[in-house]
Scaffold this active site. Sequence first.
Site, mmCIF file in Angstrom:
data_model
loop_
_atom_site.group_PDB
_atom_site.id
_atom_site.type_symbol
_atom_site.label_atom_id
_atom_site.label_comp_id
_atom_site.label_asym_id
_atom_site.label_seq_id
_atom_site.Cartn_x
_atom_site.Cartn_y
_atom_site.Cartn_z
ATOM 1 N N CYS A 133 5.558 -4.983 0.159
ATOM 2 C CA CYS A 133 5.572 -3.899 -0.834
ATOM 3 C C CYS A 133 6.040 -4.420 -2.188
ATOM 4 O O CYS A 133 6.937 -5.263 -2.268
ATOM 5 C CB CYS A 133 6.479 -2.767 -0.367
ATOM 6 S SG CYS A 133 5.938 -1.994 1.170
ATOM 7 N N GLY A 134 5.477 -3.888 -3.239
ATOM 8 C CA GLY A 134 5.908 -4.219 -4.587
ATOM 9 C C GLY A 134 6.339 -2.972 -5.324
ATOM 10 O O GLY A 134 7.518 -2.690 -5.489
ATOM 11 N N ARG A 135 5.357 -2.169 -5.727
ATOM 12 C CA ARG A 135 5.615 -0.941 -6.485
ATOM 13 C C ARG A 135 6.661 -0.057 -5.811
ATOM 14 O O ARG A 135 7.577 0.461 -6.455
ATOM 15 C CB ARG A 135 4.288 -0.184 -6.615
ATOM 16 C CG ARG A 135 4.340 1.125 -7.336
ATOM 17 C CD ARG A 135 3.053 1.921 -7.170
ATOM 18 N NE ARG A 135 1.871 1.102 -7.156
ATOM 19 C CZ ARG A 135 1.200 0.746 -8.255
ATOM 20 N NH1 ARG A 135 1.603 1.157 -9.424
ATOM 21 N NH2 ARG A 135 0.117 -0.008 -8.159
ATOM 22 N N CYS A 189 -3.827 -0.717 -32.848
ATOM 23 C CA CYS A 189 -4.995 -0.251 -33.599
ATOM 24 C C CYS A 189 -6.159 0.035 -32.662
ATOM 25 O O CYS A 189 -7.243 -0.546 -32.792
ATOM 26 C CB CYS A 189 -5.381 -1.292 -34.644
ATOM 27 S SG CYS A 189 -4.112 -1.542 -35.888
ATOM 28 N N GLY A 230 0.781 -1.232 0.000
ATOM 29 C CA GLY A 230 0.000 0.000 0.000
ATOM 30 C C GLY A 230 0.805 1.271 0.000
ATOM 31 O O GLY A 230 0.245 2.352 -0.164
#
Length: 400
Positions: free
Chosen positions: A268-270, A345, A229
Amino acid sequence: MKKVTAYIRSRKAAEPEPFCAHLYDLQSIQAHVADRVATLPAPCRLFYAIKANSDLPILQALLPHVHGFEVASLGEVRKVRAVSQEVPILFGGPGKTDEEIHGAIEHRVTLLHVESLHELRRAAYIAEQRGVTLPILLRVNLRGPLPSATLAMAGRPTQFGIDEARIPEAIQLAQSLPALDLQGFHLHSLSNNLDATAHVELVAYYCRRVREWAEAYGVHVRYLNAGGGIGVNYAALDEQFDWGSFVGALGPMLEREALPDMTVFFECGRYLTAHGGWYAVEVLDIKQNHGKTYAIVRGGTHQFRLPVSWQHSHPFQVLSMERWDYPFARTEITDTPITVVGQLCTPKDVLATDITVPRLRIGDVIVFQYTGAYGWAISHHDFLSHPHADLVYLDGTEEL
């Protein structure tokens, strides 16, 4: 950024193909994570949520620094076990299959985060069949109030966790199943929170709720997983989450609020890898349509889906390149708002909208910053069957 710039210029000097790559500075990521681990208060442990970026070199780089890895599938379990047979693993996510629960047992997952009463019964049934005791945490969807953030997994109806109103029932069920060992709770409620003070208050709220359940139902809480978070500010890169204030207030708060002998996990990741990645794409064309200027790049949202997923303009810099292989004039714009789009596209293939650049030419390289998390990992790589972006891992000044 200097390593990245040097690498791009070197590649462009040697090769005529349009540049298109995700680049990662492994040393910068390692230093960032090592500092965060070293400054956490004693009762805390930091896990890397590999959903943010599960590339093997990233996992190998972080293995010596984090306390373990958080995963959300059996495939991610296997990726972690490919780099270490011993590192602790937390296994979360809704809708786990029987195969995944069996896999958690086979791969010696440290804690299984149980997300429903049905999953609780299935986990106990499978563990009993295999003759093991399975350590679990109950994931709770709290009623709140909770801080506001980019994504909310609790405090409202979502597919995540067990409704707080049913936690007494879940605790009593878990305690009645001898094949399960209830060791605590998982309360990952939101994503991308940028307010350090609010995040400390959120963890304090978690501690108080867990204490209430422990006292009411006799649960020995060994672990509180406070989730991830912690956010990244893509709108203002120089105004990031204040980690120093966070850990400075976290320690005294835990001394007041945490249960004795309770370890607090952060997954935590991000926040751990975003800053150490760049997505660099060459400008293939510049054109005007209905009064707007478009820079069409070699790549797009099939390689970097985060901007369209979060509906923001991702920050970038322009890297001027002198190579020009054509006998005719090179299109150039100055002091012009541009919308950066890819090759797909669909009109939704947009990476940034109406951003004024001092100068841009066909053949220059646009370098998107803070792309080390949820960039390549969440993108639909094979849509339209374009070539994949190169994945470049930099250590020092050399490509691994």
